[in-house]
Design a protein around this motif. Structure first.
Motif, mmCIF file in Angstrom:
data_model
loop_
_atom_site.group_PDB
_atom_site.id
_atom_site.type_symbol
_atom_site.label_atom_id
_atom_site.label_comp_id
_atom_site.label_asym_id
_atom_site.label_seq_id
_atom_site.Cartn_x
_atom_site.Cartn_y
_atom_site.Cartn_z
ATOM 1 N N LEU A 103 41.500 36.010 33.481
ATOM 2 C CA LEU A 103 40.695 35.929 32.452
ATOM 3 C C LEU A 103 39.861 36.613 32.040
ATOM 4 C CD1 LEU A 103 40.432 31.598 32.488
ATOM 5 C CD2 LEU A 103 42.586 32.911 31.752
ATOM 6 N N SER A 104 39.250 37.318 32.619
ATOM 7 C CA SER A 104 37.591 38.940 32.367
ATOM 8 C C SER A 104 38.460 39.600 31.256
ATOM 9 C CB SER A 104 38.031 38.955 33.886
ATOM 10 O OG SER A 104 36.978 40.336 33.757
ATOM 11 N N SER A 105 37.948 40.250 30.828
ATOM 12 C CA SER A 105 38.344 41.394 29.827
ATOM 13 C C SER A 105 37.959 42.265 30.566
ATOM 14 C CB SER A 105 37.075 41.349 28.579
ATOM 15 O OG SER A 105 36.124 41.725 29.061
ATOM 16 N N GLN A 106 37.718 42.650 32.175
ATOM 17 C CA GLN A 106 37.185 43.399 32.808
ATOM 18 C C GLN A 106 39.391 44.480 33.236
ATOM 19 O OE1 GLN A 106 34.520 46.167 32.432
ATOM 20 N NE2 GLN A 106 34.005 44.467 31.542
ATOM 21 N N PRO A 107 39.825 44.710 33.076
ATOM 22 C CA PRO A 107 40.804 45.438 34.113
ATOM 23 C C PRO A 107 40.406 45.359 35.648
ATOM 24 C CG PRO A 107 40.179 46.876 32.327
ATOM 25 C CD PRO A 107 39.259 46.319 32.685
ATOM 26 N N ALA A 108 39.507 45.865 35.924
ATOM 27 C CA ALA A 108 39.488 45.674 37.754
ATOM 28 C C ALA A 108 39.810 44.263 37.682
ATOM 29 C CB ALA A 108 38.365 46.567 37.860
ATOM 30 N N GLY A 113 42.156 38.825 40.193
ATOM 31 C CA GLY A 113 42.012 37.561 39.683
ATOM 32 C C GLY A 113 44.145 37.190 39.817
ATOM 33 N N ALA A 114 44.099 38.142 39.054
ATOM 34 C CA ALA A 114 45.571 37.975 38.609
ATOM 35 C C ALA A 114 46.421 38.259 40.100
ATOM 36 C CB ALA A 114 46.510 39.087 37.609
ATOM 37 N N THR A 115 46.312 38.923 40.149
ATOM 38 C CA THR A 115 47.180 38.917 41.975
ATOM 39 C C THR A 115 47.062 38.499 42.820
ATOM 40 O OG1 THR A 115 46.954 41.242 41.236
ATOM 41 C CG2 THR A 115 48.160 40.539 43.432
ATOM 42 N N CYS A 116 45.740 37.802 43.001
ATOM 43 C CA CYS A 116 45.755 37.301 44.083
ATOM 44 C C CYS A 116 45.481 35.937 44.031
ATOM 45 C CB CYS A 116 43.582 36.774 44.521
ATOM 46 S SG CYS A 116 42.761 38.173 45.279
#
Length: 163
Positions: A103-108, A113-116
């Motif tokens: 949900l972070s605004s930081q792309p990294a 987060g999304a992948t894991c």
């Protein structure tokens, strides 16, 4: 790097089990989860990058752990039930933790987060397939279809003596 990691994990599992079937059963759900997570992210418009690939190694590691817990207890239904609960709680907290990063605004951080989170969730859903793989391959874990691993939980007993 991913290939080296996979080889190392397979080598450790091969040293432990000394048979291909349990190695495949422990690794297959994790491999499917990592690959499916990357495919879903790609279909959703994410451009795979180094962080996605690195996180897929994390997913593989955690997913193999889930598979190992279920393969280890394939002949003990009581221990298997406890292992399933433990795996579910561990995966659930991991998904929540990485899900907050998604949900972070930081792309990294979002990529990590999304992948894991997605990969670990898929690994949790696919982990019970390790028992199906073992059963289909005649390695036990399916209620005793293979007599090589001892009696299964549904084994019939013979009555002796008067009724």
């Amino acid at each position: 790097l991913l290939g080296v990691g996979l080889f190392a994990v397979a080598a450790v599992l091969a040293a432990r089990y000394r048979r291909a079937r349990p190695v495949v059963a422990a690794m297959l759900p994790a491999l499917l989860a990592a690959g499916t997570a990357l495919a879903i992210l790609s279909l959703a418009g994410a451009r795979p990058n180094l962080l996605h690939l690195t996180c897929s190694l994390l997913v593989l590691s955690m997913g193999v752990d889930f598979g190992v817990f279920l393969v280890e207890h394939r002949d003990r239904p009581d221990a298997l039930a406890v292992s399933l609960k433990a795996v579910a709680v561990a995966a659930g907290t991991t998904v929540l933790g990485f899900g907050t990063l998604a949900l972070s605004s930081q792309p990294a951080l979002r990529a990590i987060g999304a992948t894991c989170a997605l990969g670990v969730l898929l690994a949790l859903v696919l982990a019970p397939a390790s028992r199906v793989v073992l059963g289909a391959l005649g390695e036990g874990g399916d209620g005793g279809a293979s007599g090589a691993t001892g009696p299964g939980p549904k084994r019939a007993t013979r009555r002796t003596g008067p009724s």
